[in-house]
Design an enzyme around this catalytic site. Structure first.
Site, PDB file in Angstrom:
ATOM      1  N   HIS A  36       8.046  11.742   4.606  1.00 63.89           N
ATOM      2  CA  HIS A  36       7.763  11.036   5.856  1.00 63.89           C
ATOM      3  C   HIS A  36       7.648   9.534   5.610  1.00 63.89           C
ATOM      4  O   HIS A  36       7.600   9.065   4.470  1.00 63.89           O
ATOM      5  CB  HIS A  36       6.461  11.564   6.469  1.00 63.89           C
ATOM      6  CG  HIS A  36       5.291  11.436   5.537  1.00 63.89           C
ATOM      7  ND1 HIS A  36       4.662  10.230   5.280  1.00 63.89           N
ATOM      8  CD2 HIS A  36       4.646  12.359   4.787  1.00 63.89           C
ATOM      9  CE1 HIS A  36       3.682  10.411   4.420  1.00 63.89           C
ATOM     10  NE2 HIS A  36       3.651  11.700   4.094  1.00 63.89           N
ATOM     11  N   ASP A 321       5.652  13.388  -0.265  1.00 64.67           N
ATOM     12  CA  ASP A 321       5.880  12.892  -1.624  1.00 64.67           C
ATOM     13  C   ASP A 321       5.629  13.985  -2.654  1.00 64.67           C
ATOM     14  O   ASP A 321       6.350  14.113  -3.644  1.00 64.67           O
ATOM     15  CB  ASP A 321       5.015  11.664  -1.909  1.00 64.67           C
ATOM     16  CG  ASP A 321       3.535  11.864  -1.596  1.00 64.67           C
ATOM     17  OD1 ASP A 321       3.142  12.943  -1.104  1.00 64.67           O
ATOM     18  OD2 ASP A 321       2.747  10.920  -1.840  1.00 64.67           O
TER      19      ASP A 321
END
Length: 449
Positions: A36, A321
């Site tokens: 994101h 991540d």
């Protein structure tokens, strides 16, 4: 430079289909995994002057995508369109629901990142879509905006995209890993203990390697949005001290993803490195390889169970991540692809896994490409994978399959997560002995005939 690039067009039953070729390599399928965009902290420490009410963008509150994060994914979407639509002529000029599938983890920031990215790919007022056919031709509807479905599953059971999904087995493996000599030596070192001790005093709560990320992540984001105020209100904050804390957290993240200097790292009979990579990155790596295997198996097949994958050209995961890093760690290229060592991928980072078929030898190959952050291009990371050639961007698919098999969870992940670490070990040992006995008996019987 890529040589002998050509665009080849063919006709299919449902209209005009295009394929991209690089020499003898024909692109047939792409899987995309991205992080994101820019967000607010997901939580913070007790004495932090910037609590949840300090974050008003994106609807307000913890973990929300910012306008900057939306823009990052808009930009990435435009880059992906330029690569696969404009340059490669691989994906359709106009959105096709049969060719693109998007799966997001079930949090606002990944869902809205996907929406922002798809806006860049298929939502621009560029005459690629038709009012009244692809979107309402009415006042108030943004011209060119084509809404595209983003699918999701419950976050607690999303073992593909959410590395923090509920998984007691994974927690047990991490607790065991922390008792290894390598982790204990690191944690008990004077430098690490000094930083953790200082943070405990500064933050008004106990700080250890399990919650250090909360502090470093909050401080990272606060430097973007409240840099001057941060340094005034937290007078203990300095760039040098933050760098020390962040470096410690980077090393912890390596451990948490099953990356150790001690190989194998055996604790109580368990290889905690392999187990960690299996339970974290194993599911998504194997999901991608499963899609590839289905794509290849269904080539030329017209059975109903092959229809979906035959039509599909791009499968997208909108995630985190931690997802990308677990994926890279499963392939043992985390330090090759992401710098600094142990540092997690930046906002809007993306992995492109491309499947090719060689038109001469008819064998499947893959190529892996990485987008580091907003403003960067695409870099080839295929050569970082052990067993892949150092003089080519293409690698034999069996290399990827072997990694997936090696790191495949021992059971379906939903079941494995509910397995007790020690009991599963005992059960596995008994099972292997039982299988060995059966094989021995069978061999003896076969010898009689």
């Amino acid at each position: 430079m890529v040589s002998a690039i050509s665009i080849v067009a063919i006709f299919a039953l449902e209209g005009f289909v295009t394929t991209y070729s690089d020499g003898t390599k024909d692109l047939v399928f792409v899987q995309t995994l991205w992080r994101h965009g820019d967000r607010s902290p997901t939580k913070t420490f007790k004495t932090d002057p910037f609590q949840e009410d300090a974050w008003q963008f994106g609807g307000g509150g913890w973990g929300q995508l910012s306008p900057a994060g939306m823009k990052q994914h808009l930009n990435l979407g435009k880059m992906l369109r330029n690569r696969y639509v404009t340059n490669y002529n691989f994906l359709p000029n106009k959105y096709n629901a049969k060719q693109i599938y998007v799966r997001s983890t079930d949090v606002n920031r990944t869902i809205i990142s996907a929406m922002s990215n798809l806006l860049g790919q298929y939502g621009q007022n560029d005459n690629s879509s038709t009012p009244g056919l692809d979107y309402p031709d009415v006042d108030g509807w943004p011209a060119g905006y084509v809404p595209i479905a983003v699918h999701t599953v419950d976050d607690d059971t999303d073992h593909l995209g959410n590395m923090e999904s509920t998984c007691p087995f994974k927690d047990q493996v991490w607790e065991l890993a922390k008792t290894s000599d390598e982790v204990k030596s690191f944690v008990n070192s004077a430098d690490v203990q000094a930083v953790l001790g200082n943070l405990t005093n500064y933050c008004g709560q106990p700080v250890d390697i399990d919650n250090l990320w909360i502090i470093t992540n909050a401080l990272y984001i606060e430097q973007i949005y409240y840099n001057a105020t941060l340094r005034t209100k937290n007078n203990w904050f300095t760039d040098a001290f933050y760098a020390k804390a962040d470096a410690i957290n980077d090393q912890v993240q390596l451990f948490q993803n099953g990356i150790f200097k001690t190989v194998p790292n055996i604790v109580n009979g368990h290889d905690v490195g392999v187990l960690t990579r299996k339970v974290r990155g194993g599911p998504i790596l194997n999901d991608m390889v499963m899609h590839i295997n289905l794509k290849l198996m269904c080539q030329g097949q017209t059975t109903p169970n092959c229809t979906w994958i035959n039509n599909l050209k791009n499968y997208i995961y909108s995630a985190h991540d931690t997802t990308i890093y677990a994926f890279f760690s499963a392939l043992l290229i985390e330090e090759y692809a992401v710098k600094p060592s142990g540092g997690y991928p930046l906002y809007s980072a993306a992995v492109l896994l491309e499947l090719y078929i060689d038109s001469v030898d008819k064998k499947p190959y893959f190529k892996m490409v990485y987008h580091e952050q907003d403003g960067s291009g695409f870099k080839d990371v295929t050569m970082g994978i052990q067993g892949c050639p150092q003089n080519s961007s293409y690698c034999d698919l069996d290399i990827l399959r072997n990694f997936a098999n090696t790191i495949k969870p021992d059971q379906p992940i939903d079941q494995w997560c509910l397995t007790d670490l020690n009991k599963s070990s005992s059960f596995a040992t008994v099972s292997m002995l039982f299988i060995a006995a059966i094989l021995a008996i069978n061999n003896n019987f076969l010898g009689l005939f």
